[in-house]
Design a protein around this motif. Structure first.
Motif, short mmCIF file in Angstrom:
data_model
loop_
_atom_site.label_atom_id
_atom_site.label_comp_id
_atom_site.label_asym_id
_atom_site.label_seq_id
_atom_site.Cartn_x
_atom_site.Cartn_y
_atom_site.Cartn_z
N ALA A 53 -20.92 6.58 9.29
CA ALA A 53 -21.46 7.30 8.31
C ALA A 53 -22.81 7.63 8.52
CB ALA A 53 -21.12 6.67 6.88
N GLN A 54 -23.68 6.68 8.83
CA GLN A 54 -25.09 6.70 9.00
C GLN A 54 -25.20 7.78 10.09
OE1 GLN A 54 -26.57 5.19 6.24
NE2 GLN A 54 -28.18 4.95 7.73
N ARG A 55 -24.45 7.91 10.99
CA ARG A 55 -24.70 9.04 12.20
C ARG A 55 -24.12 10.15 11.85
NH1 ARG A 55 -21.36 4.90 14.85
NH2 ARG A 55 -19.48 5.66 15.44
N LEU A 56 -23.32 10.26 10.77
CA LEU A 56 -22.74 11.49 10.20
C LEU A 56 -21.37 11.65 10.97
CD1 LEU A 56 -25.77 13.73 9.18
CD2 LEU A 56 -24.73 11.94 8.04
N ASP A 57 -20.80 10.80 11.40
CA ASP A 57 -19.77 10.87 12.13
C ASP A 57 -18.16 10.68 11.05
OD1 ASP A 57 -17.56 10.99 14.21
OD2 ASP A 57 -18.17 9.53 15.38
N GLY A 58 -17.99 11.89 10.34
CA GLY A 58 -16.96 11.72 9.49
C GLY A 58 -15.65 11.28 10.11
N ASP A 59 -15.28 11.94 11.37
CA ASP A 59 -14.16 11.95 11.97
C ASP A 59 -13.70 10.06 12.13
OD1 ASP A 59 -13.43 14.39 11.79
OD2 ASP A 59 -14.38 14.71 13.95
N ALA A 60 -14.75 9.43 12.69
CA ALA A 60 -14.75 8.17 13.00
C ALA A 60 -14.38 7.36 11.92
CB ALA A 60 -16.05 7.74 13.59
N VAL A 61 -15.03 7.74 10.64
CA VAL A 61 -14.76 7.12 9.26
C VAL A 61 -13.52 7.27 8.72
CG1 VAL A 61 -15.15 6.94 6.98
CG2 VAL A 61 -17.12 7.09 8.60
N THR A 62 -12.82 8.46 8.98
CA THR A 62 -11.53 8.74 8.93
C THR A 62 -10.59 8.29 9.57
OG1 THR A 62 -12.34 11.18 7.97
CG2 THR A 62 -10.05 10.76 8.64
N ASP A 63 -10.78 8.08 10.88
CA ASP A 63 -9.90 7.58 11.93
C ASP A 63 -9.86 5.85 11.41
OD1 ASP A 63 -9.62 9.65 13.21
OD2 ASP A 63 -10.94 9.29 14.80
N ALA A 64 -11.04 5.32 11.14
CA ALA A 64 -10.90 3.62 10.85
C ALA A 64 -10.23 3.51 9.65
CB ALA A 64 -12.38 3.24 10.85
N VAL A 65 -10.64 4.30 8.73
CA VAL A 65 -9.85 4.28 7.12
C VAL A 65 -8.37 4.63 7.48
CG1 VAL A 65 -9.70 4.95 4.79
CG2 VAL A 65 -11.93 4.58 6.12
N GLY A 66 -8.01 5.53 7.97
CA GLY A 66 -6.66 5.87 8.47
C GLY A 66 -6.11 4.94 9.08
N GLN A 67 -6.28 4.35 9.95
CA GLN A 67 -5.92 3.19 10.65
C GLN A 67 -5.49 1.86 10.04
OE1 GLN A 67 -7.51 2.00 14.67
NE2 GLN A 67 -6.63 -0.13 14.56
N HIS A 68 -6.71 1.50 9.26
CA HIS A 68 -6.32 0.46 8.17
C HIS A 68 -5.41 0.95 7.30
CE1 HIS A 68 -7.73 -2.93 5.77
NE2 HIS A 68 -8.19 -3.42 6.85
N LEU A 69 -5.18 1.88 6.84
CA LEU A 69 -4.29 2.11 5.76
C LEU A 69 -2.87 2.02 6.32
CD1 LEU A 69 -5.73 5.64 4.28
CD2 LEU A 69 -5.07 3.57 2.91
N SER A 70 -2.54 2.42 7.52
CA SER A 70 -1.23 2.59 8.24
C SER A 70 -1.14 1.10 8.41
CB SER A 70 -1.43 3.29 9.56
OG SER A 70 -2.34 2.40 10.48
N GLU A 71 -2.02 0.31 8.84
CA GLU A 71 -1.62 -1.13 9.23
C GLU A 71 -1.58 -2.15 7.70
OE1 GLU A 71 -4.66 -2.51 11.97
OE2 GLU A 71 -3.87 -1.36 13.58
N HIS A 72 -2.28 -1.73 6.79
CA HIS A 72 -2.65 -2.82 5.72
C HIS A 72 -2.23 -2.23 4.30
CE1 HIS A 72 -4.33 -5.49 8.63
NE2 HIS A 72 -5.27 -4.55 9.15
N GLY A 73 -2.07 -0.82 4.20
CA GLY A 73 -1.77 -0.13 2.97
C GLY A 73 -3.00 0.09 2.20
#
Length: 300
Positions: free
Chosen positions: A100-120
């Motif tokens: 987020a600090q480097r304004l990489d929204g795609d990286a944040v979305t990817d990290a959150v999306g992967q966590h959602l798929s694995e952990h709910g």
């Protein structure tokens, strides 16, 4: 390069010294000059570390990939046990904050999306999203900056949450009865926690409608009269938007009302209808709604 990646210059020098992730054509004693390929390798390193991968493993994967694809499956991190799990979660949170600090929204979305798929949804919100947002809030309070990073994080987390679908085999579209109505009270623009609850309800197979931010009292009451929800959830972030009269008005048109968020912390339930309850916790809100709408639904 450090500013572009959102890391400290000392981190880049450390990665070069420890893992060989410096410029390919660097000569000792001269400035480091990075090529586009070098940039790709370092971007992949940042994303993998942000996903919780140990730096040594992330560096090996970044070197092997050669920067060809900065979006790839995460490398396994072999930390075991409670301590290893806490460290892994801390790295994930730090990675989201750094992205987020480097304004990489795609990286944040990817990290959150992967966590959602694995952990709910609930685990992702409690273990990743809330800590990352809290860290960004703290940086804004301490420095007066990082508001742009906050906005990127909010947008990216919202994007990931909206990708959550119903359980396999569940029907699409809101049901005629038993649904939930979600809304932010008038003047309240903070929607992310409400979006997290909606994603958790979708994941649990509980139909829900959402009205979004700053919904006037008259619109809330009219929506409840039209849809007759089992539970109307009203989010308030601050004391200035938490007006008890809104709860009374909505309680007359809905089966029950759940006052959700820290804004309602000083609420005196004794002065409100019995159908009004309050909580500031996503798991508690989910269980409350599940008991009201479908006692047979099991939520985790």
């Amino acid at each position: 390069m450090a500013r572009r990646l959102g890391v400290a210059p000392s981190t880049l020098r450390s990665w070069d010294r420890r893992y060989g992730l410096g410029p390919a054509d660097h000569e000792p004693g001269r400035y480091r000059r990075y090529s586009e390929r070098d940039l790709g390798v370092l971007q992949l390193m940042c994303r993998l570390v942000g996903q919780g991968v140990a730096p040594a493993a992330a560096a090996a994967a970044a070197r092997a990939e050669g920067g060809r694809d900065a979006v790839m499956a995460p490398v396994a991190d072999h930390a075991h046990g409670p301590v290893g799990e806490r460290r892994s979660r801390a790295r994930l949170v730090r990675g989201v904050v750094d992205a987020a600090q480097r304004l990489d929204g795609d990286a944040v979305t990817d990290a959150v999306g992967q966590h959602l798929s694995e952990h709910g949804v609930v685990a992702t919100w409690q273990q990743l999203c809330r800590p990352a947002l809290t860290a960004l809030d703290r940086r804004v309070a301490e420095t007066g900056g990082s508001i742009d990073a906050q906005l990127v994080a909010n947008w990216a987390i919202s994007t990931a949450l909206r990708s959550v679908g119903p359980p396999q085999g569940a029907g699409s579209g809101p049901a005629v009865g038993g649904q939930v109505l979600l809304a932010c009270v008038e003047g309240e623009q903070h929607t992310l926690a409400s979006e997290a609850l909606r994603a958790a309800l979708t994941e649990a197979g509980i139909p829900a409608r959402t009205l979004g931010p700053s919904v006037p009292e008259s619109a809330l009451v009219e929506a409840c009269r039209r849809t007759r929800p089992e539970v109307a959830v009203l989010w308030s972030q601050t004391l200035t938007t938490a007006r008890p009269q809104v709860l009374r008005a909505v309680a007359a048109a809905a089966g029950s009302v759940l006052a959700l968020g820290p804004g309602w912390s000083g609420l005196d339930l004794a002065e409100l209808p019995e159908s009004v309850d309050t909580t500031d916790d996503l798991p508690a809100a989910l269980h409350h709604i599940a008991r009201r709408c479908d006692p047979g639904v099991v939520v985790s």
